[in-house]
Design a protein around this motif. Structure first.
Motif, PDB file in Angstrom:
ATOM      1  N   LEU A  30     -12.741  45.132   7.593  1.00 28.09           N
ATOM      2  CA  LEU A  30     -11.870  46.312   7.614  1.00 28.09           C
ATOM      3  C   LEU A  30     -10.885  46.306   6.457  1.00 28.09           C
ATOM      4  N   SER A  31     -10.494  45.117   6.010  1.00 28.62           N
ATOM      5  CA  SER A  31      -9.540  45.058   4.905  1.00 28.62           C
ATOM      6  C   SER A  31     -10.134  45.650   3.622  1.00 28.62           C
ATOM      7  N   TYR A  32     -11.459  45.607   3.456  1.00 27.21           N
ATOM      8  CA  TYR A  32     -12.073  46.227   2.274  1.00 27.21           C
ATOM      9  C   TYR A  32     -11.785  47.720   2.234  1.00 27.21           C
ATOM     10  N   ALA A  33     -11.958  48.373   3.364  1.00 31.89           N
ATOM     11  CA  ALA A  33     -11.682  49.811   3.423  1.00 31.89           C
ATOM     12  C   ALA A  33     -10.193  50.080   3.256  1.00 31.89           C
ATOM     13  N   LEU A  34      -9.356  49.247   3.846  1.00 29.96           N
ATOM     14  CA  LEU A  34      -7.912  49.427   3.720  1.00 29.96           C
ATOM     15  C   LEU A  34      -7.442  49.227   2.283  1.00 29.96           C
ATOM     16  N   VAL A  35      -8.061  48.304   1.563  1.00 31.23           N
ATOM     17  CA  VAL A  35      -7.678  48.051   0.168  1.00 31.23           C
ATOM     18  C   VAL A  35      -7.996  49.261  -0.707  1.00 31.23           C
ATOM     19  N   VAL A  36      -9.109  49.930  -0.451  1.00 35.02           N
ATOM     20  CA  VAL A  36      -9.430  51.145  -1.218  1.00 35.02           C
ATOM     21  C   VAL A  36      -8.349  52.199  -0.996  1.00 35.02           C
ATOM     22  N   VAL A  37      -7.934  52.379   0.244  1.00 33.68           N
ATOM     23  CA  VAL A  37      -6.883  53.351   0.554  1.00 33.68           C
ATOM     24  C   VAL A  37      -5.568  52.941  -0.100  1.00 33.68           C
TER      25      VAL A  37
END
Length: 126
Positions: free
Chosen positions: A83-90
């Motif tokens: 989930l942190s991958y998606a959060l990092v993009v945001v």
């Protein structure tokens, strides 16, 4: 086994700590521009507030990860780290004003869908 709400807080903490780690790393790296890599670089990074936050996030994430792994199976816990991958993009888009491409948005959505599907399969087995 911990209360259900405590487990959910631990699960939420993992990707949020991963995000905080990456933001701290980016801020530290920005402050290190022009400093040659070596012992002086490391010492400077260690005294920067963002560098100290980076170390703190790593230690805290390790502790939370150990607690989570003591409670549930690795195959159920590990997808949470994605989930942190998606959060990092945001965060890169909102905090650092970096451009986000359509492919990054689709990739983030695919990660979220994958984590959700893996979570559903774990719930179905119980």
């Amino acid at each position: 086994m911990r209360a259900r709400w405590a487990r959910r807080l631990l699960f939420l903490a993992l990707p949020l700590l991963g995000l905080a780690y990456q933001i701290s790393a980016k801020k530290t790296a920005e402050a290190m521009t022009g400093v040659s890599f070596g012992l002086g670089w490391l010492l400077k990074a260690l005294v920067l507030p963002w560098g100290q936050a980076l170390i703190a996030m790593e230690i805290l994430a390790f502790a939370v990860w150990m607690v989570v792994l003591s409670e549930i199976k690795l195959s159920e816990a590990f997808p949470l780290s994605a989930l942190s991958y998606a959060l990092v993009v945001v965060a890169s888009w909102t905090v650092f004003h970096e451009p986000a491409s359509l492919l990054q948005a689709l990739g983030g959505a695919a990660i979220l869908l994958g984590v959700w599907l893996m979570g559903r399969s774990s719930e179905a087995k119980q």
